[in-house]
Design a protein around this motif. Structure first.
Motif, PDB file in Angstrom:
ATOM      1  N   VAL A 172       0.850  -1.196   0.000  1.00 29.82           N
ATOM      2  CA  VAL A 172       0.000   0.000   0.000  1.00 29.82           C
ATOM      3  C   VAL A 172       0.884   1.244   0.000  1.00 29.82           C
ATOM      4  O   VAL A 172       2.045   1.180   0.390  1.00 29.82           O
ATOM      5  N   PRO A 173       0.381   2.376  -0.457  1.00 34.49           N
ATOM      6  CA  PRO A 173       1.178   3.603  -0.459  1.00 34.49           C
ATOM      7  C   PRO A 173       1.632   4.008   0.944  1.00 34.49           C
ATOM      8  O   PRO A 173       0.976   3.708   1.934  1.00 34.49           O
ATOM      9  N   ARG A 174       2.765   4.687   1.000  1.00 37.88           N
ATOM     10  CA  ARG A 174       3.313   5.197   2.258  1.00 37.88           C
ATOM     11  C   ARG A 174       3.284   6.718   2.196  1.00 37.88           C
ATOM     12  O   ARG A 174       3.728   7.333   1.224  1.00 37.88           O
ATOM     13  N   ARG A 175       2.745   7.343   3.240  1.00 38.88           N
ATOM     14  CA  ARG A 175       2.545   8.799   3.250  1.00 38.88           C
ATOM     15  C   ARG A 175       3.779   9.539   3.761  1.00 38.88           C
ATOM     16  O   ARG A 175       4.499   9.039   4.615  1.00 38.88           O
TER      17      ARG A 175
ATOM     18  N   ALA B  26      12.232  21.233   0.116  1.00 40.35           N
ATOM     19  CA  ALA B  26      11.796  20.971   1.488  1.00 40.35           C
ATOM     20  C   ALA B  26      12.412  19.678   2.000  1.00 40.35           C
ATOM     21  O   ALA B  26      13.042  18.927   1.255  1.00 40.35           O
ATOM     22  N   GLU B  27      12.209  19.430   3.272  1.00 38.33           N
ATOM     23  CA  GLU B  27      12.720  18.226   3.923  1.00 38.33           C
ATOM     24  C   GLU B  27      11.626  17.159   3.968  1.00 38.33           C
ATOM     25  O   GLU B  27      10.489  17.443   4.324  1.00 38.33           O
ATOM     26  N   LEU B  28      11.990  15.941   3.614  1.00 43.98           N
ATOM     27  CA  LEU B  28      11.067  14.813   3.599  1.00 43.98           C
ATOM     28  C   LEU B  28      10.905  14.254   5.012  1.00 43.98           C
ATOM     29  O   LEU B  28      11.885  13.979   5.694  1.00 43.98           O
ATOM     30  N   VAL B  29       9.659  14.103   5.444  1.00 44.49           N
ATOM     31  CA  VAL B  29       9.350  13.518   6.751  1.00 44.49           C
ATOM     32  C   VAL B  29       8.315  12.429   6.524  1.00 44.49           C
ATOM     33  O   VAL B  29       7.218  12.700   6.033  1.00 44.49           O
ATOM     34  N   TRP B  30       8.681  11.194   6.858  1.00 52.13           N
ATOM     35  CA  TRP B  30       7.752  10.081   6.681  1.00 52.13           C
ATOM     36  C   TRP B  30       6.682  10.096   7.750  1.00 52.13           C
ATOM     37  O   TRP B  30       6.986  10.240   8.936  1.00 52.13           O
ATOM     38  N   ILE B  31       5.450   9.954   7.366  1.00 50.85           N
ATOM     39  CA  ILE B  31       4.327   9.850   8.306  1.00 50.85           C
ATOM     40  C   ILE B  31       4.193   8.397   8.736  1.00 50.85           C
ATOM     41  O   ILE B  31       4.011   8.100   9.909  1.00 50.85           O
ATOM     42  N   ASP B  32       4.303   7.507   7.764  1.00 55.95           N
ATOM     43  CA  ASP B  32       4.282   6.075   8.051  1.00 55.95           C
ATOM     44  C   ASP B  32       5.726   5.626   8.214  1.00 55.95           C
ATOM     45  O   ASP B  32       6.609   6.102   7.499  1.00 55.95           O
ATOM     46  N   GLY B  33       5.970   4.705   9.147  1.00 54.27           N
ATOM     47  CA  GLY B  33       7.316   4.209   9.394  1.00 54.27           C
ATOM     48  C   GLY B  33       7.936   3.568   8.169  1.00 54.27           C
ATOM     49  O   GLY B  33       7.288   3.410   7.134  1.00 54.27           O
ATOM     50  N   GLU B  34       9.206   3.177   8.289  1.00 53.15           N
ATOM     51  CA  GLU B  34       9.924   2.602   7.158  1.00 53.15           C
ATOM     52  C   GLU B  34       9.135   1.456   6.534  1.00 53.15           C
ATOM     53  O   GLU B  34       9.021   1.352   5.335  1.00 53.15           O
ATOM     54  N   LEU B  35       8.594   0.587   7.361  1.00 49.60           N
ATOM     55  CA  LEU B  35       7.713  -0.452   6.856  1.00 49.60           C
ATOM     56  C   LEU B  35       6.303  -0.176   7.313  1.00 49.60           C
ATOM     57  O   LEU B  35       5.367  -0.469   6.612  1.00 49.60           O
ATOM     58  N   GLY B  36       6.162   0.402   8.506  1.00 52.37           N
ATOM     59  CA  GLY B  36       4.878   0.797   9.065  1.00 52.37           C
ATOM     60  C   GLY B  36       3.667   0.239   8.362  1.00 52.37           C
ATOM     61  O   GLY B  36       3.397  -0.936   8.399  1.00 52.37           O
TER      62      GLY B  36
END
Length: 81
Positions: A8-11, A63-73
């Motif tokens: 599934v997509p990762r935000r 801009a700086e990338l910040v993952w909302i979902d964890g690496e695999l989350g």
């Protein structure tokens, strides 16, 4: 799909800093697709990017990338039985 898992997509968010302010502000949102490509949209709807990687969206928006979902989350969920 990988085995019994559904990809599934990762935000992610893209954040920037205002002049003289140390607090990050979200300037765009995006998703990384299961194939690794990414789509991002700035909050003012002035910039839409379709990139081969999420880090390329980071460069486009400056801009700086910040993952909302964890690496695999939530990236791979188990398939319901």
């Amino acid at each position: 799909m990988i085995g019994d898992q559904i990809a599934v997509p990762r935000r992610f968010a893209l954040v920037g800093y205002s002049d003289g302010d140390d607090s990050p502000m979200v300037i765009a949102w995006g998703i990384e697709l299961p194939d690794g490509s990414a789509i991002s949209l700035s909050l003012d709807s002035q910039a839409v990017a379709l990139c081969s990687k999420a880090t390329h969206c980071e460069r486009i928006h400056g801009a700086e990338l910040v993952w909302i979902d964890g690496e695999l989350g939530n990236f791979e969920k188990e398939r319901p039985s």
